[in-house]
Design an enzyme around this catalytic site. Structure first.
Site, short mmCIF file in Angstrom:
data_model
loop_
_atom_site.label_atom_id
_atom_site.label_comp_id
_atom_site.label_asym_id
_atom_site.label_seq_id
_atom_site.Cartn_x
_atom_site.Cartn_y
_atom_site.Cartn_z
CB CYS A 42 4.91 15.97 -3.39
SG CYS A 42 4.59 14.41 -4.20
N GLY A 70 13.23 4.96 0.34
CA GLY A 70 12.26 4.34 -0.53
C GLY A 70 11.10 3.68 0.19
CE1 TYR A 90 -11.45 -0.02 -13.71
CE2 TYR A 90 -13.12 -0.51 -12.05
CZ TYR A 90 -12.74 -0.39 -13.37
OH TYR A 90 -13.66 -0.65 -14.35
N GLY A 111 -1.75 4.35 -8.02
CA GLY A 111 -0.73 4.96 -7.17
C GLY A 111 0.34 3.99 -6.70
CG ASP A 112 3.13 5.75 -4.03
OD1 ASP A 112 3.08 6.19 -5.20
OD2 ASP A 112 3.56 6.40 -3.07
#
Lengths: 460, 460
Positions: free
Chosen positions: B46, B254, B289, B292-293
């Site tokens: 980010c 995206g 598990y 995230g994305d």
């Protein structure tokens, strides 16, 4: 008589003015009369320190609703008018404007008589029943104007009381180039606003700019040519006394509810000295309402009565009083959160809920966290310290205190949690907004809760 | 085999790195291995636009946890290592670092394989299977470095996609002195981040600095000397086409979940294309598990699955995955709030809960308010616009969107309300923190709720 829908409001501060507005919004037709003893319509008392500092350019800027505004809203605002008596049986208010006696009957009455300053026991404080020249409280525009006339760059000012107003005034007078000494009788600054540990962060920061003497009492003043020249300061522990040259002494030692009128109406007065009101802001006498600094109400967390001393609460009570007096139906939550904030010397502080000391008899767990407003890698992050206290048995968040970046808005999130009865185990998983220039992935508001949660789990 | 407590993590982004840390905090002894195909340890994706703008001085500043940090935490981090296969039955991961094949058995596996960019159908976008020189996505430090090498003051850049990353990049490249055109195929910018009415405020502000073409598609690019020189833009309504000189084309259209590895493990893939995970961040396969994305999870309000695309959610899922994979017990709320924020061209935006269009089938009531961050009388107040949407039947707050001053922290308060199931009638009475230099007596967060509440009462 029960058909009388006329509303009379005593006082046009934040409480009275707001009550009048909301009464008018609720009932477009009824007669609404506001009696205000001062010469100004509704203005912001909280803004006074910022007119003194010059941040707000003109005193009159503080006026939030002008006489014209009230006129246009068809509200009869009578300034310079002192209410002298309330006849509850016949529902008549007797007021005096100059030599003219005014009799006004009412269906509903709203008392917003505010508070009067409470003076500390300082010798020679008054002369001929008035404060000595150069000694002031910060309650009205007139006070602020007189204080401003006493300010001189390089002069010395002493402020008695290190609560919110004391420290706001310290900042304002420091900005005006005065040498500031703040004298606080208690061992900590900001009592009841912050816990001692949190207040220490503020104390350290403020001490860099002005002198703070905790555990010290102002004992006596001396005058010269009818003006204050010296204030004597006594160490509360050692008894040692010193004198400080002082051109300007500010008393910021709190207030007492102004209830002289209310007393004779039969409205019940509570333990803290304020008029008891309920969720509708109604007093013990039907159709007599009260709002603001003249009242007491329950604390949301402890459910014990506390005196109201915040403008934000006065306004909310006044909304309820105005709507209900005009025949509407509006209830406040069962107690006040006492969400509070201020800013001085560049430091923002905020808190919600009772100071931890006031949670007597409750088993509580507190945690603290010192973090940054931004991710480590982003330049310009500011420190923020948070403390959160929860009920040991239920995990419910009872209070939060913040010092640093965006303290107020962060505390608002906790205010929502306190009001909603949210437990720390839920709150710590709150998805806070993240972006590098705005906040870290895990904001301090949840990180502090991780610490509380761990302490809680160890106790269980 | 069930005795094996070794933890293997695929990917060392925000998800994988965080999972490793929390696994280590939970279990001080187990072997923890992280395979990362890139050359950097955990860094902030980010933050990339802010290294490009120069706000963050060095690319390496983005690295949040260094190789040394992982070493000191006794976590085996293997960079430049691609996982090629997962043998679920025998619980072995096969990876490759250069020519070396690594076999690593595991008791628990955490998949944090992230997402891959999704390219729009632009002709000539790729040459020899790679993006044309001067065409870039903003996914990695390498991307940011190459983009930076293409920046020239006075040059022309076209950004395809007016979502958060597209607009963050528009700001960054504008700061670097480039002429920026943002092309968006849809009729509004920031779809799914803000409703159309709120996005218009942002559109107007951003349009003052850069060109935004909504309802436009990038259709084709032309190159010169092997580098992009032109991009063709087609009006989606009229079909009209124009060409823009472009030295640098940014694709911000995206991503798609990277699930090629997960697919062969038997982990269920959801409708949105992501790995289905539960409150423990566990997939449909026990002890595997994901975070995230690469995942999908439920939206808290609609309880429908949504693809995860926010770093803040990735980190929270990773905390759960790390703790649970290491034998702890940590559950996330039953859905994500999607609290989101960003800042570009000096405007802060934030939101929580689904865009109103996505609340299909629910009867909702929305209200908007445009206010100021400070009381009218205090200089420096900044505009803030808020929109709040509630369930018509229950009054529960479902979403909130803000544009302006302190949007993110204000939205956090609403996030708390959404998570706590608080109704608008309660929230509007929230006692927010008030002080003249900080916030008005009634903050916009409650004023907007007064409007919603009134609309709701009229409908009832």
């Amino acid at each position: 008589l029960s058909q009388n829908s006329d509303i009379v409001i005593i006082g046009c501060g934040a409480g009275g003015g707001t009550a009048a507005q909301f009464a008018r919004k609720t009932d477009r037709k009824s007669s609404i009369t506001v009696f205000e003893k001062g010469k100004y319509p509704q203005y912001s008392k909280c803004g006074l320190p910022y007119t003194i500092s010059g941040t707000i350019p003109k005193m009159n800027d503080l006026i939030e609703f002008s006489e014209e505004w009230f006129k246009n809203a068809n509200i009869n605002l009578s300034l310079g008018t002192t209410v002298e008596k309330i006849n509850v049986d016949n529902r008549i208010v007797f007021a005096k404007k100059g030599n003219v006696v005014i009799e006004k009957s009412f269906g509903s009455l709203i008392i917003c008589s505010g508070a009067k300053p409470s003076y500390p026991p300082i010798r020679n404080l008054e002369q001929d029943g008035r404060l000595v020249n150069g000694v002031h409280v910060v309650r009205t525009i007139d006070d602020a104007e007189t204080i401003s006339s006493h300010i001189k760059r390089g002069g010395n000012t002493t402020i008695v009381g290190a609560g919110l107003i004391g420290l706001e005034m310290a900042d304002s007078l420091h900005r005006k180039g005065m040498n500031v000494t703040v004298v606080e009788a208690l061992p900590q600054i900001l009592l009841n606003t912050l816990d001692e540990d949190m207040s220490k962060i503020v104390h350290a920061a403020v001490s860099e700019k002005v002198v703070i003497l905790t555990n010290h009492l102002a004992s006596k003043i001396e005058t010269k040519n009818g003006k204050i020249s010296q204030v004597f300061i006594k160490n509360a522990e050692t008894g040692e006394e010193q004198s400080i040259n002082t051109n300007l002494l500010i008393l910021a030692t709190g207030t007492k509810p102004e209830i002289s009128l209310a007393k004779n109406t039969g409205c019940k007065i509570g333990k803290t000295g304020g008029i008891i009101v309920d969720e509708k802001s109604e007093t013990s006498v039907k159709n007599i309402y009260a709002a603001g600094d003249c009242t007491e109400y329950l604390d949301f967390v402890t459910k014990k009565p506390i005196p109201i001393g915040l403008g934000s609460i006065a306004v909310r009570q006044a909304i309820a009083a105005g709507i209900n007096a005009a025949g509407g139906d509006y209830k406040l939550p069962e107690g006040v959160l006492q969400t509070r904030t201020s800013e001085f010397f560049g430091l923002e502080i905020a808190a919600v809920g009772p100071a931890t000391d006031l949670l007597e008899g409750m088993s509580v767990v507190s945690g603290k966290f010192n973090g940054s407003s931004l991710p480590d890698y982003f330049p310009g992050g500011k420190p923020i310290s948070l403390k959160v206290t929860v009920d040991e048995k239920t995990g419910r968040i009872l209070s939060a205190q913040a010092v640093g970046d965006n303290a107020a808005q962060r505390i608002n999130t906790f205010a929502c949690a306190v009001l909603g009865g949210i437990v720390v185990e839920t709150f710590r998983k709150l998805e806070t907004a993240y972006a590098p220039p705005i906040a870290p992935t895990l904001d301090v508001v949840t990180l502090v809760c991780d610490i509380v949660s761990k302490k809680l789990n160890r106790k269980r």
